[in-house]
Design a protein around this motif. Structure first.
Motif, PDB file in Angstrom:
ATOM      1  N   PHE A 243       0.827  -1.208   0.000  1.00 19.62           N
ATOM      2  CA  PHE A 243       0.000   0.000   0.000  1.00 19.62           C
ATOM      3  C   PHE A 243       0.858   1.254   0.000  1.00 19.62           C
ATOM      4  O   PHE A 243       0.603   2.207  -0.750  1.00 19.62           O
ATOM      5  CB  PHE A 243      -0.937  -0.003   1.206  1.00 19.62           C
ATOM      6  N   LYS A 244       1.873   1.246   0.800  1.00 20.72           N
ATOM      7  CA  LYS A 244       2.745   2.416   0.925  1.00 20.72           C
ATOM      8  C   LYS A 244       3.433   2.737  -0.400  1.00 20.72           C
ATOM      9  O   LYS A 244       3.432   3.885  -0.863  1.00 20.72           O
ATOM     10  CB  LYS A 244       3.782   2.172   2.018  1.00 20.72           C
ATOM     11  N   ILE A 245       4.024   1.742  -1.033  1.00 13.59           N
ATOM     12  CA  ILE A 245       4.746   1.953  -2.287  1.00 13.59           C
ATOM     13  C   ILE A 245       3.813   2.423  -3.398  1.00 13.59           C
ATOM     14  O   ILE A 245       4.195   3.242  -4.243  1.00 13.59           O
ATOM     15  CB  ILE A 245       5.471   0.658  -2.709  1.00 13.59           C
ATOM     16  N   GLN A 250       5.685  10.233  -1.387  1.00 14.75           N
ATOM     17  CA  GLN A 250       7.153  10.160  -1.417  1.00 14.75           C
ATOM     18  C   GLN A 250       7.666   9.264  -2.548  1.00 14.75           C
ATOM     19  O   GLN A 250       8.822   9.353  -2.939  1.00 14.75           O
ATOM     20  CB  GLN A 250       7.687   9.662  -0.083  1.00 14.75           C
ATOM     21  N   PHE A 251       6.777   8.403  -3.089  1.00 14.52           N
ATOM     22  CA  PHE A 251       7.169   7.522  -4.178  1.00 14.52           C
ATOM     23  C   PHE A 251       6.525   7.928  -5.510  1.00 14.52           C
ATOM     24  O   PHE A 251       6.468   7.133  -6.446  1.00 14.52           O
ATOM     25  CB  PHE A 251       6.810   6.074  -3.845  1.00 14.52           C
ATOM     26  N   ASN A 252       6.040   9.173  -5.568  1.00 14.90           N
ATOM     27  CA  ASN A 252       5.379   9.661  -6.784  1.00 14.90           C
ATOM     28  C   ASN A 252       6.261   9.558  -8.018  1.00 14.90           C
ATOM     29  O   ASN A 252       5.767   9.343  -9.132  1.00 14.90           O
ATOM     30  CB  ASN A 252       4.954  11.122  -6.606  1.00 14.90           C
ATOM     31  N   ASP A 261      11.819  -5.079   2.744  1.00 17.01           N
ATOM     32  CA  ASP A 261      10.582  -5.140   3.522  1.00 17.01           C
ATOM     33  C   ASP A 261      10.403  -3.957   4.466  1.00 17.01           C
ATOM     34  O   ASP A 261       9.394  -3.863   5.161  1.00 17.01           O
ATOM     35  CB  ASP A 261      10.509  -6.456   4.301  1.00 17.01           C
ATOM     36  N   LYS A 262      11.376  -3.041   4.476  1.00 19.38           N
ATOM     37  CA  LYS A 262      11.232  -1.799   5.253  1.00 19.38           C
ATOM     38  C   LYS A 262      10.921  -0.628   4.325  1.00 19.38           C
ATOM     39  O   LYS A 262      10.992   0.536   4.750  1.00 19.38           O
ATOM     40  CB  LYS A 262      12.518  -1.519   6.047  1.00 19.38           C
ATOM     41  N   THR A 263      10.602  -0.941   3.081  1.00 19.56           N
ATOM     42  CA  THR A 263      10.369   0.032   2.001  1.00 19.56           C
ATOM     43  C   THR A 263      11.571   0.936   1.773  1.00 19.56           C
ATOM     44  O   THR A 263      11.433   2.112   1.420  1.00 19.56           O
ATOM     45  CB  THR A 263       9.090   0.878   2.233  1.00 19.56           C
ATOM     46  N   GLU A 264      12.757   0.384   1.988  1.00 18.24           N
ATOM     47  CA  GLU A 264      14.000   1.066   1.639  1.00 18.24           C
ATOM     48  C   GLU A 264      14.424   0.604   0.250  1.00 18.24           C
ATOM     49  O   GLU A 264      14.247  -0.564  -0.106  1.00 18.24           O
ATOM     50  CB  GLU A 264      15.101   0.728   2.644  1.00 18.24           C
TER      51      GLU A 264
END
Length: 327
Positions: A243-245, A250-252, A261-264
């Motif tokens: 969902f975050k990605i 910030q990922f536009n 798995d930490k969205t790094e």
């Protein structure tokens, strides 16, 4: 987000199910693209009840079969004009299974995890281009760490199918398919950037498997799966990363990346063969991925193979034509 639509393949169990619930709670229109409709109908009802969102639709899809993919995409396009998010979550990995082929004569693991998503993405490209913020996410795996070994390669690209069958294991083919999926992620990001489509992948280190998934395993592998479930995070953990990605500002403008798995954002490993300590850091860490992905000859060869196997050797992209020309 009522006017935003997300397709999630394999949305009836595991991470896919939790991702469908996560998006539904945020009032997205969720398309559950699933093969087993009997199980999926019950899951859909649960998601609607918990999320209080009746914009959850179930559509049949077997991502290993070209006919099913084409029908799904055609049915979707008859109902909807725009697609905002496409999440390729479905995958095939059945412990202990012998060599099997899809209905189109392609090894089943590779057909499900690589060739099918390639075709599906291209058929939905026009719908994605109609979105103001289109995003594609592929579910990768830390199994690609096997490719830190410089001798590893994707056997499928050499056309040595008799050798593939002879030395076949699902585990080996799964590793190759997930590496191929990573390569496709980077290649698609490069090709689709002109349309504003962001294409990324996330490296999954594991997630709690559902009872339905474990039931498919042979007896000796069921025990391994139950033990693994004790030590790995719940499926909802990775669903939140999906969902975050796919939604956060910030990922536009982030595309062509592999997330941990930490969205790094992860980086390719150095080309030189590392010493023992660095090898261990690579294997057990989550900051780098194998340099194999940087081989442009391999990614070009993979792209050509996908186009050939899907019967679409000529795929062209025009900025002012929303639908790709597929011959």
């Amino acid at each position: 987000m009522k006017n935003k639509t997300v397709i999630i393949t394999g949305a009836n169990s595991g991470i896919g199910k939790e991702a469908a619930l996560r998006f539904a709670k945020e009032n997205y229109r969720v398309i559950m693209a699933c093969r087993n409709l009997d199980i999926s109908r019950k899951v859909r009802e649960q998601i609607i009840e918990v999320s209080n969102n009746d914009e959850v639709e179930l559509m049949e899809l077997d991502v290993s079969t070209f006919g099913s993919i084409r029908k799904f995409c055609s049915d979707f396009q008859n109902r909807y004009d725009q697609l905002d998010i496409l999440i390729h979550n479905a995958g095939y990995f059945n412990h202990g299974e012998p060599y099997r082929e899809s209905a189109d004569g392609i090894e089943l693991t590779f057909a499900t995890n690589v060739i099918g998503p390639f075709l599906m993405t291209h058929l939905l490209l026009g719908n994605l281009r109609r979105s103001k913020d289109p995003r594609i996410l592929f579910a990768g795996s830390n199994i690609i760490k096997h490719f830190f070994d410089p001798k590893r390669k994707i056997d499928f690209l050499d056309g040595q199918y008799e050798e593939i069958i002879k030395s076949f294991t699902v585990y080996k083919m799964y590793a190759q398919s997930k590496m191929a999926l990573t390569l496709l992620t980077f290649k698609m990001a490069e090709r689709f950037e002109q349309f504003g489509i962001k294409v990324n992948a996330i490296q999954i280190n594991g997630a709690t498997m559902s009872k339905e998934t474990i039931k498919k395993f042979k007896p000796k592998y069921k025990l391994i799966a139950w033990v693994q479930n004790i030590f790995i995070p719940p499926a909802s953990y990775m669903a939140d990363k999906y969902f975050k990605i796919c939604t956060e500002e910030q990922f536009n403008h982030t595309t062509g990346k592999l997330f941990n798995d930490k969205t790094e954002i992860m980086l390719p490993s150095p080309n030189e063969y590392p010493g023992f300590i660095k090898q261990m850091k690579q294997i057990f860490g989550t900051s780098v991925y194998p340099a194999y992905t940087e081989n442009s000859n391999v990614s070009d060869k993979l792209w050509a193979l996908c186009a050939e196997l899907t019967g679409n050797p000529m795929i062209t992209y025009e900025k002012h034509n929303l639908d790709p020309k597929i011959e």
